[in-house]
Design an enzyme around this catalytic site. Structure first.
Site, mmCIF file in Angstrom:
data_model
loop_
_atom_site.group_PDB
_atom_site.id
_atom_site.type_symbol
_atom_site.label_atom_id
_atom_site.label_comp_id
_atom_site.label_asym_id
_atom_site.label_seq_id
_atom_site.Cartn_x
_atom_site.Cartn_y
_atom_site.Cartn_z
ATOM 1 N N ASP A 1 -13.042 5.963 -25.523
ATOM 2 C CA ASP A 1 -13.289 5.231 -26.767
ATOM 3 C C ASP A 1 -12.461 3.946 -26.726
ATOM 4 O OD1 ASP A 1 -13.656 4.374 -29.320
ATOM 5 O OD2 ASP A 1 -12.968 6.178 -30.322
ATOM 6 N N GLY B 1 -12.151 18.419 -23.225
ATOM 7 C CA GLY B 1 -13.490 17.859 -23.266
ATOM 8 C C GLY B 1 -14.203 17.785 -21.932
#
Ligand code: 5GP
Length: 183
Positions: free
Chosen positions: A107, A48
């Site tokens: 997250d 990512g």
């Protein structure tokens, strides 16, 4: 890939390419200032962080080195698996180095906590985190992040390196997926 090209797949665009570029210029300047006189080692978390690493490093005006780690976190769905494994380790010895971990998104902070304790045990001179996006749970879990691009709501987002089932990483902006894409 431009956001307009696949706009039917999204419910909302959070950040455009220009928003991201502007924020990275600010962070790059801040990092240059904070690490004045020190040569930084940027550690990107694959896959990512590829886009953030490329753009953040070029937003900086000081020398930096780059290395990569790959860690398993999410599968192909939208829920954290809770399983953290090193799939690819660093090529660099980080002892006595100034290290900045470059993340796409935080997250729960589960992946990051594991990564930090692992890297800290290798004796870096300093160890800090930069993430492009951060969700509210990371704040609750008090993950200590020095540089944050944007704090975002607790929604599953794609684009700018973030995928869904391998797709959308090459999207220039960041958006929330429409239900018809994942249901
Ligand atoms: P954490 O361990 O902090 O819960 O999860 C971090 C990893 O989960 C990120 O590096 C990313 O791979 C994935 N992730 C978390 N939230 C999202 C999201 O909204 N979209 C996408 N595509 N991946 C996410």
């Amino acid at each position: 890939m431009d956001l307009e090209h696949v706009s039917d797949d999204f419910t909302r665009v959070l950040y455009t390419e220009a928003d991201i570029e502007r924020r990275l210029q600010e962070l790059g300047a801040q990092i240059d200032q904070d690490y004045d006189g020190k040569e930084l080692l940027l550690i990107g978390v694959l896959n990512g962080a590829v886009m953030v690493m490329a753009d953040l490093s070029r937003a900086m005006n000081s020398h930096c080195h780059m290395d990569w780690m790959a860690i398993s976190s999410y599968g192909s769905g939208t829920k954290s698996s809770g399983v953290v494994r090193i799939l690819k380790d660093l090529n660099t010895d980080i002892s006595e180095r100034h290290v900045l971990v470059v993340e796409d998104i935080i997250d729960t902070g589960l992946t990051l906590s594991y990564l930090l304790s692992n890297l800290a045990s290798r004796g870096p001179a300093s160890l800090e985190i930069m993430t492009m996006f951060r969700k509210p749970e990371a704040l609750e879990n008090r993950v200590d992040v020095r540089y944050v691009g944007f704090d975002i709501p607790n929604e599953f987002v794609v684009g700018y390196g973030l995928d869904f089932g391998g797709r959308y990483r090459n999207l220039k902006g960041v958006a929330t997926l429409a239900p018809h894409v994942y249901s």
